[in-house]
Write a protein that holds these residues in place. Structure first.
Motif, PDB file in Angstrom:
ATOM      1  N   THR A 262       0.843  -1.197   0.000  1.00 61.12           N
ATOM      2  CA  THR A 262       0.000   0.000   0.000  1.00 61.12           C
ATOM      3  C   THR A 262       0.876   1.242   0.000  1.00 61.12           C
ATOM      4  O   THR A 262       0.718   2.121  -0.848  1.00 61.12           O
ATOM      5  CB  THR A 262      -0.948   0.023   1.213  1.00 61.12           C
ATOM      6  OG1 THR A 262      -1.791  -1.130   1.170  1.00 61.12           O
ATOM      7  CG2 THR A 262      -1.813   1.279   1.198  1.00 61.12           C
TER       8      THR A 262
ATOM      9  N   ASP B 181      -4.308  -2.552   0.486  1.00 63.85           N
ATOM     10  CA  ASP B 181      -4.240  -3.413  -0.694  1.00 63.85           C
ATOM     11  C   ASP B 181      -5.068  -4.677  -0.538  1.00 63.85           C
ATOM     12  O   ASP B 181      -5.282  -5.404  -1.506  1.00 63.85           O
ATOM     13  CB  ASP B 181      -2.785  -3.812  -0.982  1.00 63.85           C
ATOM     14  CG  ASP B 181      -2.227  -4.739   0.088  1.00 63.85           C
ATOM     15  OD1 ASP B 181      -1.831  -5.870  -0.245  1.00 63.85           O
ATOM     16  OD2 ASP B 181      -2.202  -4.350   1.269  1.00 63.85           O
TER      17      ASP B 181
ATOM     18  N   ASP C 244      -3.492  -5.525  -5.679  1.00 62.85           N
ATOM     19  CA  ASP C 244      -2.480  -6.485  -5.226  1.00 62.85           C
ATOM     20  C   ASP C 244      -2.963  -7.898  -5.522  1.00 62.85           C
ATOM     21  O   ASP C 244      -3.691  -8.496  -4.726  1.00 62.85           O
ATOM     22  CB  ASP C 244      -2.186  -6.340  -3.738  1.00 62.85           C
ATOM     23  CG  ASP C 244      -1.153  -7.348  -3.254  1.00 62.85           C
ATOM     24  OD1 ASP C 244      -0.545  -8.032  -4.108  1.00 62.85           O
ATOM     25  OD2 ASP C 244      -0.942  -7.457  -2.038  1.00 62.85           O
TER      26      ASP C 244
END
Length: 266
Positions: free
Chosen positions: A123, A241, A260
């Protein structure tokens, strides 16, 4: 003088017959000519796997595919190319831009309690040098917690450019930053060193997981609840993420998910 005209008429007739034949066949089987060449020649003469990796990644990002343990072998190269390519960077940049657009439209209270929660791994910090290793293969190999923790100790993760830009913009707007990660408390010093080295130089709180604490949605919800009910903070934005960063209680006024496809945390 008339030969070229006759040749053109003949060519046109052949073209018309070909188009008519294709149209007639397609009408009987409307999908036969859609991407006709790709399944056979799109991979240097080899047919693609039955698994469509683009669709798989979309299912992951929308949380329609849950509780998976590793990237399918058929999608290893696809995920690697995505993560190392321009599209991943563009996707993160778009999320960050939308987050900033939202943030600058808020009226902050001015009491110092307006916070923005960031997850860390994938992130704000990128572990791509680790995930690109053959022993990890962008998540296509089984998780090795010992190896990953050793990587965390190295404090060599990279800043994700779009997230770092957003972080700096939020501070200028008056937000307090809270980093909330599932990495264990014993790695605090490594995390601090890594964050500061790549540009995340200040924050209100850095929350790491105590030994024995659970993870995922339950852990993140608990820590956010403590922030709001015990700390008096107001979570105006939350970025992560994983869906486990964004679901559950006290998730914030608005959440933003960055892509992700390398791992799943429930």
């Amino acid at each position: 003088m008339h030969a070229p005209a006759k040749a053109m008429d003949f060519s046109f007739t052949l073209l018309f017959v070909l188009i008519l034949t294709i149209a007639t066949t397609a009408a009987a089987s409307p999908n036969i000519y859609i991407h006709m060449l790709k399944p056979h020649y799109g991979s240097n003469g080899h047919k693609h796997s039955d698994l469509n990796c683009l669709s798989w990644r979309l299912a992951v990002e929308t949380n329609n595919l849950q509780n998976w343990t590793q990237v399918p072998q058929a999608c290893k190269d696809y995920v690697g190319h995505y993560m190392l390519g321009k599209q991943y960077r563009r996707d993160v940049d778009l999320v960050a831009a939308e987050a900033y657009k939202y943030a600058k439209g808020l009226n902050l209270t001015g009491d110092g309690n307006d916070v923005w929660v960031f997850d860390i791994d994938e992130t704000t910090l990128s572990n791509l040098p680790y995930y690109a290793r053959d022993t990890v293969a962008f998540g296509a190999m089984p998780l090795n917690e010992t190896a990953f923790n050793a990587w965390v100790e190295e404090a060599s993760s990279l800043a994700i450019p779009g997230s770092l830009k957003l972080y700096k913009q939020l501070i200028k707007l008056g937000f307090k930053i809270v980093f909330l990660t599932g990495v264990e408390e014993i790695y605090r010093e490594a995390r601090i060193k890594n964050l500061k080295a790549v540009g995340y130089t200040t924050w209100e709180k850095l929350i790491l997981r105590e030994a024995g604490e659970g993870g995922g949605v339950v852990y993140k919800s608990k820590k956010r609840k403590e922030l709001e009910e015990e700390g008096g903070y107001k979570i105006r934005g939350n970025m992560g993420d994983q869906w486990s960063d964004l679901l559950g209680s006290n998730a914030g006024d608005r959440t933003f998910k960055v892509p992700d496809p390398m791992y799943y945390i429930g």
